[in-house]
Design a protein around this motif. Sequence first.
Motif, PDB file in Angstrom:
ATOM      1  N   UNK A 175      -3.410  -2.296  -6.260  1.00 43.50           N
ATOM      2  CA  UNK A 175      -2.374  -1.433  -5.735  1.00 43.50           C
ATOM      3  C   UNK A 175      -2.050  -1.914  -4.319  1.00 43.50           C
ATOM      4  N   UNK A 176      -0.759  -1.930  -3.995  1.00 45.18           N
ATOM      5  CA  UNK A 176      -0.305  -2.294  -2.657  1.00 45.18           C
ATOM      6  C   UNK A 176       0.129  -1.020  -1.936  1.00 45.18           C
ATOM      7  N   UNK A 177      -0.453  -0.796  -0.770  1.00 46.13           N
ATOM      8  CA  UNK A 177      -0.148   0.377   0.045  1.00 46.13           C
ATOM      9  C   UNK A 177       0.506  -0.105   1.337  1.00 46.13           C
ATOM     10  N   UNK A 178       1.621   0.508   1.681  1.00 49.58           N
ATOM     11  CA  UNK A 178       2.267   0.229   2.964  1.00 49.58           C
ATOM     12  C   UNK A 178       2.013   1.411   3.884  1.00 49.58           C
ATOM     13  N   UNK A 179       1.488   1.111   5.069  1.00 46.49           N
ATOM     14  CA  UNK A 179       1.395   2.114   6.123  1.00 46.49           C
ATOM     15  C   UNK A 179       2.585   1.834   7.037  1.00 46.49           C
ATOM     16  N   UNK A 180       3.497   2.768   7.095  1.00 55.60           N
ATOM     17  CA  UNK A 180       4.721   2.553   7.862  1.00 55.60           C
ATOM     18  C   UNK A 180       4.370   2.199   9.306  1.00 55.60           C
ATOM     19  N   UNK A 181       5.010   1.167   9.808  1.00 59.69           N
ATOM     20  CA  UNK A 181       4.773   0.731  11.164  1.00 59.69           C
ATOM     21  C   UNK A 181       3.588  -0.201  11.334  1.00 59.69           C
ATOM     22  N   UNK A 182       2.812  -0.430  10.245  1.00 62.05           N
ATOM     23  CA  UNK A 182       1.623  -1.279  10.352  1.00 62.05           C
ATOM     24  C   UNK A 182       1.662  -2.482   9.421  1.00 62.05           C
ATOM     25  N   UNK A 183       2.032  -2.281   8.186  1.00 55.41           N
ATOM     26  CA  UNK A 183       2.026  -3.374   7.227  1.00 55.41           C
ATOM     27  C   UNK A 183       1.461  -2.932   5.888  1.00 55.41           C
ATOM     28  N   UNK A 184       1.120  -3.918   5.068  1.00 56.64           N
ATOM     29  CA  UNK A 184       0.664  -3.655   3.709  1.00 56.64           C
ATOM     30  C   UNK A 184      -0.806  -3.994   3.542  1.00 56.64           C
ATOM     31  N   UNK A 185      -1.444  -3.261   2.624  1.00 56.43           N
ATOM     32  CA  UNK A 185      -2.854  -3.420   2.312  1.00 56.43           C
ATOM     33  C   UNK A 185      -2.997  -3.460   0.798  1.00 56.43           C
TER      34      UNK A 185
END
Length: 92
Positions: free
Chosen positions: A1-11
Amino acid sequence: MIVRIMGEGQVRLDDAHLTELNKLDDELLAELESGDEAAFRRTFGALLDAVRRLGSALPDDALEPSDLILPTPDASLEEVRDMLSDDGLIPG
């Protein structure tokens, strides 16, 4: 699963971590409903920390489709409330 934290990037997160993340998400939902700002801040911070700790950051130039988008760490209780569906932030 790809998670984006707005303002930080993807994990990139392994689905095996969903149980832990869902527990935090359930707590967050209860705090949003009660309007408990201090508890919301604590749990939202814990959720973001768990995503960062359990996942692997993708390179800044990577643009993968995100399965989940989390608000910026400084998002207010109201902003997060507006982003939610009945299912919370983490898909079950």
